[in-house]
Design a protein around this motif. Structure first.
Motif, short mmCIF file in Angstrom:
data_model
loop_
_atom_site.label_atom_id
_atom_site.label_comp_id
_atom_site.label_asym_id
_atom_site.label_seq_id
_atom_site.Cartn_x
_atom_site.Cartn_y
_atom_site.Cartn_z
N ILE A 44 0.84 -1.21 0.00
CA ILE A 44 0.00 0.00 0.00
C ILE A 44 0.87 1.25 0.00
N LEU A 45 1.88 1.27 0.89
CA LEU A 45 2.73 2.46 0.96
C LEU A 45 3.47 2.66 -0.35
N GLY A 46 3.89 1.58 -0.96
CA GLY A 46 4.63 1.69 -2.21
C GLY A 46 3.74 2.06 -3.38
N GLY A 47 2.46 1.96 -3.20
CA GLY A 47 1.54 2.19 -4.31
C GLY A 47 1.27 0.85 -4.98
N ILE A 48 0.00 0.49 -5.07
CA ILE A 48 -0.35 -0.85 -5.54
C ILE A 48 0.14 -1.06 -6.96
N GLY A 49 0.84 -2.18 -7.17
CA GLY A 49 1.33 -2.51 -8.51
C GLY A 49 2.62 -1.81 -8.87
N ASN A 50 3.15 -1.04 -7.91
CA ASN A 50 4.34 -0.25 -8.24
C ASN A 50 5.58 -0.88 -7.60
N PHE A 51 6.43 -1.45 -8.44
CA PHE A 51 7.60 -2.17 -7.93
C PHE A 51 8.61 -1.23 -7.27
N TYR A 52 8.88 -0.10 -7.89
CA TYR A 52 9.89 0.82 -7.33
C TYR A 52 9.40 1.43 -6.03
N GLY A 53 8.09 1.72 -5.98
CA GLY A 53 7.51 2.20 -4.74
C GLY A 53 7.68 1.17 -3.64
N ALA A 54 7.51 -0.12 -4.01
CA ALA A 54 7.62 -1.19 -3.02
C ALA A 54 9.03 -1.25 -2.45
N ILE A 55 10.05 -1.01 -3.29
CA ILE A 55 11.42 -1.04 -2.77
C ILE A 55 11.57 0.04 -1.69
N ALA A 56 11.15 1.26 -2.03
CA ALA A 56 11.26 2.35 -1.06
C ALA A 56 10.46 2.04 0.19
N ALA A 57 9.21 1.56 -0.01
CA ALA A 57 8.33 1.30 1.12
C ALA A 57 8.90 0.22 2.04
N ALA A 58 9.48 -0.84 1.44
CA ALA A 58 10.01 -1.94 2.25
C ALA A 58 11.09 -1.42 3.19
N PHE A 59 11.97 -0.54 2.68
CA PHE A 59 13.05 -0.08 3.53
C PHE A 59 12.56 0.98 4.52
N ILE A 60 11.57 1.77 4.13
CA ILE A 60 10.99 2.71 5.10
C ILE A 60 10.36 1.94 6.26
N ILE A 61 9.60 0.88 5.94
CA ILE A 61 8.93 0.13 6.99
C ILE A 61 9.96 -0.66 7.82
N GLY A 62 10.99 -1.18 7.15
CA GLY A 62 12.05 -1.86 7.89
C GLY A 62 12.70 -0.92 8.90
N LEU A 63 12.99 0.28 8.45
CA LEU A 63 13.62 1.28 9.33
C LEU A 63 12.68 1.66 10.47
N ALA A 64 11.42 1.92 10.11
CA ALA A 64 10.44 2.33 11.13
C ALA A 64 10.29 1.24 12.19
N GLU A 65 10.25 -0.02 11.74
CA GLU A 65 10.08 -1.12 12.70
C GLU A 65 11.26 -1.22 13.65
N ASN A 66 12.47 -1.12 13.09
CA ASN A 66 13.63 -1.32 13.95
C ASN A 66 13.87 -0.14 14.89
N ILE A 67 13.59 1.07 14.40
CA ILE A 67 13.66 2.22 15.31
C ILE A 67 12.53 2.10 16.33
N GLY A 68 11.37 1.65 15.85
CA GLY A 68 10.23 1.48 16.73
C GLY A 68 10.51 0.50 17.85
N VAL A 69 11.22 -0.58 17.54
CA VAL A 69 11.54 -1.57 18.57
C VAL A 69 12.39 -0.93 19.66
N VAL A 70 13.37 -0.10 19.26
CA VAL A 70 14.18 0.61 20.24
C VAL A 70 13.28 1.48 21.11
N GLY A 71 12.32 2.14 20.45
CA GLY A 71 11.39 3.00 21.18
C GLY A 71 10.51 2.21 22.14
N LEU A 72 10.03 1.05 21.67
CA LEU A 72 9.16 0.21 22.51
C LEU A 72 9.90 -0.25 23.75
N ILE A 73 11.18 -0.64 23.57
CA ILE A 73 11.96 -1.10 24.72
C ILE A 73 12.16 0.07 25.68
#
Lengths: 295, 313
Positions: free
Chosen positions: A231-260
């Protein structure tokens, strides 16, 4: 407590790579067939089990496991589309019916897997050499994963931009009627996309399984981030998905630090993907697609 | 007495899930909203009931509180969802259900996480399972009747026709002056309130709540009931609820008597999945079709036409 930010950054790359491989198939089939395939999670699970079977039970090693899982899951994905979704779409089923059918298919696949391999979690036993590069702890498996994501990005880029089938996929995704009128066999394009998409999901399944555990919920465990990437990458959009995957990866890992730091359970890490998903849907449902007009 | 008790148990389940399937019928059958997170509202009702009854609040207040809480969440979820396409709504609500279950599971202080909490029954224990189940049956069917009346009256009112119009073509309905956002929000609120009541009754009947009771499968089961029985037909969805529950509980009995080469739980899910795909492929309108709308105006129009035809002939 000071956090090891180099490690957080590296972990984000790993998480992003995994989500990218998992979500490419979802976003491409979503763009072409115009409905979200909830059974995509089960293609991930199927890949994990086939990979486990080849690598651990037959002891044939990881590279062959990746190949076999890709093929098996791809064929299953193609058959599911050909056998269920295509007939439904031809009979004029609404998008809601297609979504319900995909959930039904997910239950069939998940419990068939459960019936074959049982629900007891399995673990890859292969030992991955771990080493430290400066402050960052790295294992061989993670290097493989990053390599796979890079190879996938390059291969998909070449496929989408330079081959006839890639152009046909993009054309069918953006305007099926016009593609059909231009002599593109849209059905065949969709079949190939389902095959590739389900196959790539299997690759993600093996990495996820090797990193955590293999059980019938392996795919469902990461369904939220997978959908968030699409969804974040835009449906059907491969390049958007690359950007979105790394944004969400970053958000999750920073988020885990925050959660702890906040003293909350780290199981909430998938909640971060949920937040991104909801915010994207409210603020900009077309996702990052506007940044990548070309695709 | 065994089979009778079992039968009553199935009847109570049909009542509880009948309420949930009526609520989904309101949202999906009549208004065309893809609520893939039904279980979330069921969970809110059940946990609200369980937590409030712990501190000695009378049961009807707990049930109403559960319904209100669920309705509030229904409204909150609908706010972003109203502007969304059917698929976005489905994803958002499904994800909402998963997150809610995760919260209940992780926050031990709230309801003891995976251990769950005990819910005290409304009816004093008389020492007989038969009486206990009969009492519950009466309670559940009272609420089922109320919900059926509400949905039935609503569906055949001008309001219900507006909902159907939105389901068929929201833009056209909007052009005719029907505020689609308002209708969708109200459908989600009312549907969630009904699911909340069903959740409270479920918690009360089972006398405990656990996160494991609120898996996505519950949502899916309710979808099977509605699609199998016949969307937009209240009798159809109740028939669907009865058939699915009888099948569900029936296979639970049968598996004690016959041995299968495949684990019966897995087999049951596979059969459910196959059933729904079969229904969607070969009978998408369900067992009972949507009944035609009957109004005075239509009747007089019809009578007028036939009377003129009579004159002509």
């Amino acid at each position: 407590m000071t956090s090891n930010w180099a490690q957080v950054l590296f972990n984000s790359t790993i998480t992003g790579s995994l989500y990218l491989i998992g979500a490419v198939g979802l976003t491409l089939t979503y763009g072409l067939s115009k409905f979200p395939n909830f059974a995509h999670a089960e293609f991930i699970t199927l890949g994990a089990f086939v990979g486990y079977f080849v690598a651990e039970q037959l002891e044939l090693g990881l590279p062959l496991a990746l190949l076999v899982a890709f093929l098996v899951s791809g064929i299953v994905g193609f058959l599911c589309y050909r056998g269920i979704f295509q007939p439904l779409a031809k009979r004029g089923a609404s998008i809601i019916h297609l979504m319900v059918a995909s959930i039904a298919l997910g239950f069939i696949l998940r419990h068939s897997i459960g019936a074959i391999w049982t629900w007891k979690p399995l673990h890859f036993t292969a030992i991955w050499s771990a080493f430290n590069a400066g402050p960052v702890r790295i294992t061989g498996l993670w290097l493989w994963l990053i390599f796979a994501a890079l190879a996938l990005s390059l291969a998909m880029h070449l496929l989408l931009m330079n081959t006839k089938i890639g152009k046909a996929i993009r054309a069918s995704s953006s305007n099926p009627e016009l593609a059909l009128a231009s002599g593109i066999n849209v059905d065949r394009v969709i079949w190939i996309t389902w095959f590739i998409g389900a196959g790539l999901a299997a690759i993600a399944g093996i990495f996820r399984g090797a990193d955590t555990q293999v059980w019938p919920m392996t795919g469902w465990d990461i369904i939220l981030p997978t959908f968030a990437v699409a969804i974040l990458g835009g449906i059907g959009n491969f390049y958007g998905a690359i950007a979105a995957a790394f944004i969400i990866g970053l958000a999750e890992n920073i988020g885990v630090v925050g959660l702890i730091a906040l003293g909350l359970s780290t199981t909430y890490r998938i909640g971060i993907a949920f937040l991104i998903l909801i915010i994207t849907l409210i603020v900009k449902p077309q996702g990052l697609a506007m940044l990548f007009r070309r695709a | 007495l065994g089979p009778l008790l079992y039968g009553l148990d199935v009847i109570v389940y049909i009542g509880i899930f009948g309420i949930v399937s009526l609520s989904l019928n309101l949202e999906f059958g009549f208004t065309g909203l893809a609520n893939f997170g039904k279980v979330a509202f069921f969970l809110i009702g059940a946990y609200t009931y369980a937590l409030l009854s712990q501190i000695g609040i009378p049961f009807y207040v707990c049930l109403i509180a559960g319904a209100l809480m669920s309705a509030i969440f229904g409204l909150v979820v609908s706010l972003p969802a109203l502007r969304l396409r059917a698929d976005y709504l489905a994803i958002a609500v499904l994800a909402f259900g998963e997150i809610l279950r995760l919260i209940v599971k992780s926050e031990y202080w709230l309801a003891r996480g995976d251990w769950g909490i005990r819910v005290f029954p409304i009816f004093p224990w008389t020492g007989s399972h038969l009486i206990y189940r009969l009492e519950n049956m009466g309670l559940v069917y009272l609420f089922l009747l109320i919900c059926l009346l509400v949905v039935q009256l609503l569906a055949n009112s001008p309001y219900g026709r507006a909902m159907r119009a939105i389901r068929e073509d929201e833009v056209a309905a909007e052009a005719l002056g029907k505020n689609r956002s308002k209708f969708k929000a109200q459908a989600l609120m009312l549907g969630s309130a009904m699911a909340g009541i069903a959740g409270g009754l479920y918690a009360q009947y089972l006398q405990y709540v656990l996160p494991g009771m609120f898996m996505p499968m519950v949502t899916f089961t309710v979808w099977i009931m509605v699609l199998l029985g016949g969307p937009a037909n209240n009798w159809g969805v109740l028939l669907g609820a009865a058939l699915v529950e009888i099948f569900d509980r029936g296979t639970n009995i049968i598996k004690d008597y016959i041995t299968l080469p495949i684990d019966p739980t897995n087999l049951q899910y596979i059969l459910f999945g196959a059933l729904i795909i079969f229904v969607l492929l070969y009978r998408p309108q369900g067992l009972l079709r949507e009944s035609a709308i009957k109004t005075k105006a239509l009747r007089s129009a019809y009578n007028g036409r036939s009377s003129t035809e009579n004159k002509r002939s």
